[in-house]
Design an enzyme around this catalytic site. Structure first.
Site, PDB file in Angstrom:
ATOM      1  N   GLY A  72       0.753  -1.247   0.000  1.00  0.00           N
ATOM      2  CA  GLY A  72       0.000   0.000   0.000  1.00  0.00           C
ATOM      3  C   GLY A  72       0.781   1.294   0.000  1.00  0.00           C
ATOM      4  N   GLY A  73       2.085   1.225  -0.163  1.00  0.00           N
ATOM      5  CA  GLY A  73       2.892   2.443  -0.156  1.00  0.00           C
ATOM      6  C   GLY A  73       2.441   3.425  -1.226  1.00  0.00           C
ATOM      7  N   LYS A  74       2.208   2.897  -2.423  1.00  0.00           N
ATOM      8  CA  LYS A  74       1.819   3.796  -3.507  1.00  0.00           C
ATOM      9  C   LYS A  74       0.366   4.221  -3.371  1.00  0.00           C
ATOM     10  CE  LYS A  74       5.410   2.130  -6.574  1.00  0.00           C
ATOM     11  NZ  LYS A  74       5.653   0.826  -5.912  1.00  0.00           N
ATOM     12  N   ASP A 110      -5.496  -6.198  -4.935  1.00  0.00           N
ATOM     13  CA  ASP A 110      -4.308  -7.055  -4.919  1.00  0.00           C
ATOM     14  C   ASP A 110      -4.779  -8.489  -4.812  1.00  0.00           C
ATOM     15  OD1 ASP A 110      -1.045  -6.530  -4.213  1.00  0.00           O
ATOM     16  OD2 ASP A 110      -1.844  -8.526  -3.816  1.00  0.00           O
ATOM     17  N   ASP A 135      -7.878 -11.341  -9.314  1.00  0.00           N
ATOM     18  CA  ASP A 135      -6.729 -11.516 -10.186  1.00  0.00           C
ATOM     19  C   ASP A 135      -6.740 -10.362 -11.180  1.00  0.00           C
ATOM     20  OD1 ASP A 135      -4.943 -12.128 -12.147  1.00  0.00           O
ATOM     21  OD2 ASP A 135      -5.695 -14.156 -12.530  1.00  0.00           O
ATOM     22  N   ASP A 146       1.512  -1.656 -10.800  1.00  0.00           N
ATOM     23  CA  ASP A 146       2.794  -1.851 -10.105  1.00  0.00           C
ATOM     24  C   ASP A 146       2.987  -3.352  -9.907  1.00  0.00           C
ATOM     25  OD1 ASP A 146       5.135  -1.063  -8.754  1.00  0.00           O
ATOM     26  OD2 ASP A 146       4.120  -1.139  -6.816  1.00  0.00           O
ATOM     27  N   CYS A 170      10.085  -2.909  -9.552  1.00  0.00           N
ATOM     28  CA  CYS A 170      11.293  -2.607  -8.785  1.00  0.00           C
ATOM     29  C   CYS A 170      12.413  -3.551  -9.206  1.00  0.00           C
ATOM     30  CB  CYS A 170      11.045  -2.636  -7.285  1.00  0.00           C
ATOM     31  SG  CYS A 170      10.292  -4.128  -6.678  1.00  0.00           S
TER      32      CYS A 170
END
Ligand SMILES: C[S@@+](CC[C@H](N)C(=O)[O-])C[C@H]1O[C@@H](n2cnc3c(N)ncnc32)[C@H](O)[C@@H]1O
Lengths: 372, 269
Positions: free
Chosen positions: A173-175, A192, A225, A243, A298
């Site tokens: 959940g950072g973004k 998610d 999904d 992401d 990332c």
């Protein structure tokens, strides 16, 4: 016999490193050793400021030597690497979120940033760590520690007042939290596929955002999904963040637990580019014409980054008749080159590469705009 | 200065210090200049108010017998005035012992001149260090001599630290004894060795050899890693910027401090 310890012959971390040595030395050339040592050394964090908190967090952090790399115009603390100021670029000042830039004499279209996002970092070369955030009187935490480079895709998404936004792979959940700082979103869909990770995401949101912003009227959290999203909800969102799951390079060379390079996960790892492609295509379908899609990872891997985007652009057109354009993010790299090292000469998207003095990333991002 | 030394001479006569054996004349006889004799006086009287003066002459004699000239004798005594406190017989034993462990004339003088503290070490302690190097680190007799000649300070170091350094280089870096000798390993601080090694390793430029001693890449020689000054090390071996290495050193310091703390707390449990 301290050094002859009994470790498994090939722990996943060394498999990951072997793999990266082979692929990234070819891909990054001379830069690889410098990226490698950074990946293997302690990373830096950024403190995403929580606008919902009541404490004067940024002042406290400034007093400790931090600066908000997005808005603080004070550049003294950040010696610039490559010189050569470019005419017309006002660096790292964003009270006006519209920036004009001019690179190599060629005029770039202005890049708008999502508003109100603040992220504090310690200066270049400073290895001070952040203390864990403390709750304010309403039990909301003052900042969220994350890779400062992860803020960039959210900034570049250019979220505007009244937007509908989809965060397709959102946990932990950072973004999501970064996007919520804009306080401009009309409706946010957070998804998610992992149920347990979605639970963690809920916890994160509840520690940072007041309940009134987390109602059914403005937020939906699901565990679908994401590759199937196009079948559910097409041409709906102004902004979509994709992401994707990836080889998480930093984690893979450091941590043997839960490592995508462990022998038992070989299949999953090989399928990643395909899953990434399907997720991006689903994101593209979910965006409305004129809407924008941000793809991010990332990893440094070309196959998971540029190749996925190239194929998605191609397939969107062939299979779905959707035409896309790539949004130039070079103005962003100009703006923040004092805080991050960017990979030179990517022909598609931008990438923050780790460096010991600015040990953020890797973060790859590529922004697409739906034309049809 | 002649006047000065005469005054001093008189003063010491007046103060009735028991300088029966040590006189300016005797010093001059040994070949010291007036100024040097003055300085010898000073160093002697700086050790326990001159009470050691009775050993001083024998110490000086022993050093001259080694073949050292007056100015190097003076220099080493200024470096290590404790030598005045050592009895002649002990000093002689220690010198003989150094000969026994292989320091021939020439190297013996150089070691004593460069690291006079080696003569403050008892015969027993030196034997212990030699046995340690032979048995724990499996150096040959000749290699032990080389170590004492090139890094005599090892005799006063904490042997558990020395062992740790040896094991680090042997196991972690995969370097054999002969190469350790060539690189004068024991002159370098563990932290410096570790920092340079880890830096190279994390950059992908150094690998621990496997059981057969093989590596995928060719490791740089220990000697070239250690003996280069920092600029040369960064430019020719690590191929990195000074900024990177500077940050890396600080990160390593913190990493190791935290490891030690953790290790300490495990031991305390
Ligand atoms: C890189 S992480 C996302 C990090 C997150 N955006 C953040 O900033 O905190 C990738 C996420 O994708 C999720 N994921 C994997 N496969 C998925 C799928 N098919 N559909 C949706 N999410 C998926 C994983 O559970 C994981 O949480």
């Amino acid at each position: 016999e301290k050094w002859a310890a009994t470790r498994p012959k090939y722990p996943p971390t060394s498999l990951a490193l072997q793999h990266f040595d082979a692929t990234y030395s070819a891909q990054l050339g001379q830069l690889w050793p410098s990226v490698r040592v950074a990946l293997l050394s302690e990373r830096k964090y950024g403190a995403l400021l929580n606008n919902f908190s009541h404490d004067a967090i940024l002042e406290d952090l400034r007093a400790k030597g931090c600066r908000d790399f997005i808005n603080d115009t004070d550049t003294v603390a950040q010696p610039c690497l490559e010189e050569g100021p470019v005419a017309g670029v006002k660096e790292e000042s964003s009270d006006v979120p519209v920036k004009k830039s001019d690179i190599d004499g060629q005029q770039l279209s202005p890049l708008r940033l999502s508003p109100h996002i603040k992220c504090a970092v310690f200066p270049r070369g400073d290895i001070t760590r952040f203390k864990p955030a403390r709750p304010d009187m309403h039990k909301l935490l003052g900042y969220y520690l994350m890779d400062a480079a992860s803020v960039l895709p959210c900034l570049a998404m250019d979220v505007q007042e009244g937007h509908n936004v989809l965060d397709l792979c959102a946990a932990p959940g950072g973004k999501t939290l970064t996007l919520l700082q804009t306080q401009s979103i009309r409706f946010l869909c957070v998804n998610d596929t992992s149920v347990s990770r979605t639970l963690r995401l809920r916890k994160v949101l509840h520690s940072y955002v007041p309940k009134e912003f987390l109602t059914e009227r403005n937020l939906r959290i699901t565990s679908f999904d994401g590759t199937k999203w196009g079948e559910i909800e097409r041409e709906t969102f102004d902004r979509v963040l994709v992401d994707v799951p990836c080889t998480t390079d930093r984690h893979s060379v450091i941590e043997d637990d839960n490592n995508i390079f462990s022998k038992t996960r070989t299949g999953e790892r090989r399928r990643l580019p395909q899953v990434q492609l399907e997720l991006l295509l689903a994101g593209i379908e979910a965006a409305c014409p004129g809407g924008e899609i941000m793809y991010s990872t990332c990893t440094l891997s070309q196959i998971q980054n540029l190749s996925v985007v190239e194929q998605a652009i191609h397939l969107a057109r062939e299979k779905h008749g959707i035409r896309l354009e790539v949004v130039d993010l070079r103005p962003l790299t100009r703006m923040f080159r004092k805080t991050f090292h960017f990979a030179p000469d990517l022909h598609l998207g931008e990438m923050v590469i780790p460096h010991l003095a600015a040990n953020f990333g890797p973060i790859y991002m590529c922004k697409l705009r739906r034309l049809t | 200065s002649t006047l000065q030394s005469t005054q001093r001479y008189n003063r010491s006569q007046l103060s009735e210090k028991p300088v029966t054996e040590l006189s300016l004349r005797s010093l001059a006889g040994m070949g010291f200049t007036d100024i040097q004799a003055e300085q010898i006086y000073e160093t002697v009287f700086n050790v326990r108010g001159g009470s050691v003066a009775k050993h001083a002459l024998s110490t000086l004699t022993a050093l001259f017998v080694l073949g050292l000239n007056p100015s190097s004798v003076l220099k080493l005594l200024q470096k290590c005035p404790e030598l005045y406190t050592v009895k002649e017989s002990l000093l002689q034993q220690r010198i003989d012992n150094l000969r026994k462990v292989g320091l021939g004339e020439g190297s013996l003088q150089r070691v004593v001149a460069h690291y006079p503290q080696i003569l403050t070490v008892t015969v027993k302690k030196l034997k212990h260090v030699v046995a340690f190097l032979r048995e724990k680190c499996l150096f040959t007799v000749q290699q032990v001599t080389d170590i004492l000649r090139d890094s005599p300070a090892i005799v006063l170091e904490d042997l558990s630290q020395v062992e740790y350094k040896f094991q680090y280089v042997y196991f972690r870096m995969g370097v054999k004894q002969a190469e350790m000798i060539k690189s004068r390993l024991f002159r370098f601080a563990l932290d410096e060795i570790r920092c340079r090694h880890c830096f190279l390793e994390r950059r992908g430029l150094y690998q621990t050899p496997d059981k057969k001693g093989q590596t995928v890449i060719i490791n740089p020689q220990l000697d070239s890693i250690l003996s280069a000054d920092q600029d040369t090390f960064l430019r020719t071996i690590a191929k990195a910027s000074a900024e990177e290495y500077e940050v890396f050193q600080r990160l390593m310091d913190r990493e190791w401090q935290e490891e030690e703390k953790m290790y300490g707390s495990f031991e305390a449990d």
